[in-house]
Design an enzyme around this catalytic site. Sequence first.
Site, mmCIF file in Angstrom:
data_model
loop_
_atom_site.group_PDB
_atom_site.id
_atom_site.type_symbol
_atom_site.label_atom_id
_atom_site.label_comp_id
_atom_site.label_asym_id
_atom_site.label_seq_id
_atom_site.Cartn_x
_atom_site.Cartn_y
_atom_site.Cartn_z
ATOM 1 N N TYR A 38 0.860 -1.190 0.000
ATOM 2 C CA TYR A 38 0.000 0.000 0.000
ATOM 3 C C TYR A 38 0.890 1.231 0.000
ATOM 4 O O TYR A 38 1.853 1.304 0.772
ATOM 5 C CB TYR A 38 -0.900 -0.009 1.243
ATOM 6 C CG TYR A 38 -1.765 1.224 1.397
ATOM 7 C CD1 TYR A 38 -2.805 1.483 0.507
ATOM 8 C CD2 TYR A 38 -1.544 2.129 2.442
ATOM 9 C CE1 TYR A 38 -3.604 2.614 0.645
ATOM 10 C CE2 TYR A 38 -2.337 3.256 2.595
ATOM 11 C CZ TYR A 38 -3.367 3.492 1.694
ATOM 12 O OH TYR A 38 -4.155 4.613 1.846
ATOM 13 N N ASP A 59 9.538 3.011 -0.510
ATOM 14 C CA ASP A 59 8.483 3.652 0.268
ATOM 15 C C ASP A 59 8.662 3.245 1.731
ATOM 16 O O ASP A 59 8.201 2.196 2.171
ATOM 17 C CB ASP A 59 7.095 3.250 -0.254
ATOM 18 C CG ASP A 59 5.974 3.871 0.578
ATOM 19 O OD1 ASP A 59 6.281 4.640 1.521
ATOM 20 O OD2 ASP A 59 4.794 3.584 0.287
ATOM 21 N N LYS A 70 4.815 8.893 8.963
ATOM 22 C CA LYS A 70 4.641 8.265 10.279
ATOM 23 C C LYS A 70 5.683 8.739 11.307
ATOM 24 O O LYS A 70 5.557 9.834 11.831
ATOM 25 C CB LYS A 70 4.605 6.745 10.133
ATOM 26 C CG LYS A 70 3.415 6.305 9.222
ATOM 27 C CD LYS A 70 3.192 4.830 9.215
ATOM 28 C CE LYS A 70 2.199 4.388 8.170
ATOM 29 N NZ LYS A 70 0.828 4.303 8.567
HETATM 30 C C1 LIG Z 1 4.065 2.116 3.122
HETATM 31 C C2 LIG Z 1 3.037 3.206 3.155
HETATM 32 N N1 LIG Z 1 3.065 4.165 2.212
HETATM 33 C C3 LIG Z 1 2.179 5.163 2.209
HETATM 34 C C4 LIG Z 1 1.198 5.243 3.152
HETATM 35 C C5 LIG Z 1 0.203 6.376 3.121
HETATM 36 O O1 LIG Z 1 0.451 7.227 4.176
HETATM 37 P P1 LIG Z 1 -0.704 8.212 4.727
HETATM 38 O O2 LIG Z 1 -1.710 7.345 5.391
HETATM 39 O O3 LIG Z 1 0.037 9.122 5.661
HETATM 40 O O4 LIG Z 1 -1.244 8.931 3.551
HETATM 41 C C6 LIG Z 1 1.123 4.277 4.149
HETATM 42 C C7 LIG Z 1 0.066 4.335 5.171
HETATM 43 O O5 LIG Z 1 -0.172 3.430 5.915
HETATM 44 C C8 LIG Z 1 2.072 3.228 4.153
HETATM 45 O O6 LIG Z 1 2.047 2.269 5.077
#
Ligand SMILES: Cc1ncc(COP(=O)(O)O)c(C=O)c1O
Length: 425
Positions: free
Chosen positions: A142, A237, A265
Amino acid sequence: MSRNLELFERGKQVIPGGVNSPVRAFGQVGGTPRFVKRAEGAYFWDADDKQYLDYVGSWGPAILGHAHPEVVKAVQDAAVGGLSFGAPTEGEIEIAEEICKLLPSVEQLRLVSSGTEATMSAIRLARGFTGRDLIVKFEGCYHGHSDSLLVKAGSGLLTFGNPSSGGVPADCTKHTLVLQYNDVQQLADTFKEVGDQIACVILEPIAGNMNLIKPSAEFVQALRALTEQHGALLIYDEVMTGFRVALNCAQGLHGITPDLTTLGKVVGGGMPLAAFGGRADVMAKIAPLGNVYQAGTLSGNPLAVAAGLTTLKLIQQPGFHDTLGARSAKLAAGLADAARDAGVAMSTDSVGGMFGFYFSDTVPTSYAEATRCDIARFKAFFHAMLDEGIYLAPSAYEAGFVSIAHSDALIDDTIAAARRALARL
Ligand SMILES: Cc1ncc(COP(=O)(O)O)c(C=O)c1O
């Protein structure tokens, strides 16, 4: 009536599903979401004043535990000086310098407000830099909810993604290839076929959105080699893994230098802050220097920067990640022992401050394997643990998070609770 239920019913009148992010609604596990009244250290208290030992930690940010006094103080001090300016501040430079120091692959970065913004911007940048349209992602990873990333695999080898959400035109996902995590052969075949059209590969370098799934060394090395050979960018990511699995993040553990990295995060310490950054020659393509547009009214918000910077300083205390990693490993081992003693098929894994437990005999290595776990058992276990005052992620496809406030004694308590819960399954 429980106050949680009362709030859930009231919330549903004005907020779709009563929640502001879908997994909070307890859809997969059923029952009533816990509305948080306040949180401190490893705990939160719900609307009925029941205390929970929290293994979600705001889905990752709360690496120091909730409401760490130094982080709270930094935010309070910043607030007194003004909430948002839409003009640059020294704090933004400080946090950028700190991140660049900790992550050698990041020569320059830009601050944004969410992980979604970070990945969306990194992909636009990769496309702008390479002049190519195709992107590659892996099923079960994700990367936030921007259109081109809300895709699921189609059928066949070279599967262009189908939208996985309503409201996403097929045109938006037709440039997204969805491959299987840890499948080196499929990756090599794809690059052989269309490698010169691929702008970037975006990877959860340790996946946490299909439960915890680690990549093989062969897989990450193949990714780095193939992207380099074909002039595609590799995006790590690290929104979830960043500063959580190790001080130098998953890329440090893998010994891989990605072209771009996305962070969120932990980097915001519980406030809305995220970042994307990497090679200076690539970052130079971003406006105002280059022609790839990206902007944000609240980007680099001073309160969020204060929380993030203080968090980044505190996690650099000697031994921080060793202790955190040992606690997660102890929890994973204890859960596996408890399951074995209860005669329940469960495997577990951990890395740094992340852990996974799977109701299956073996640790999964792909989304297909993750979805073969026993979901009915997960639901029963989740609720049994909730009754014990232990708050796990309300979905079988999410990693768990340990904070430094989860002491050895609290981990022991959790394992003891799991033994009681497993006995009741
Ligand atoms: C690996 C990863 N990338 C991107 C995101 C998206 O982040 P946000 O919820 O701050 O938009 C998340 C959210 O859980 C994530 O776990």
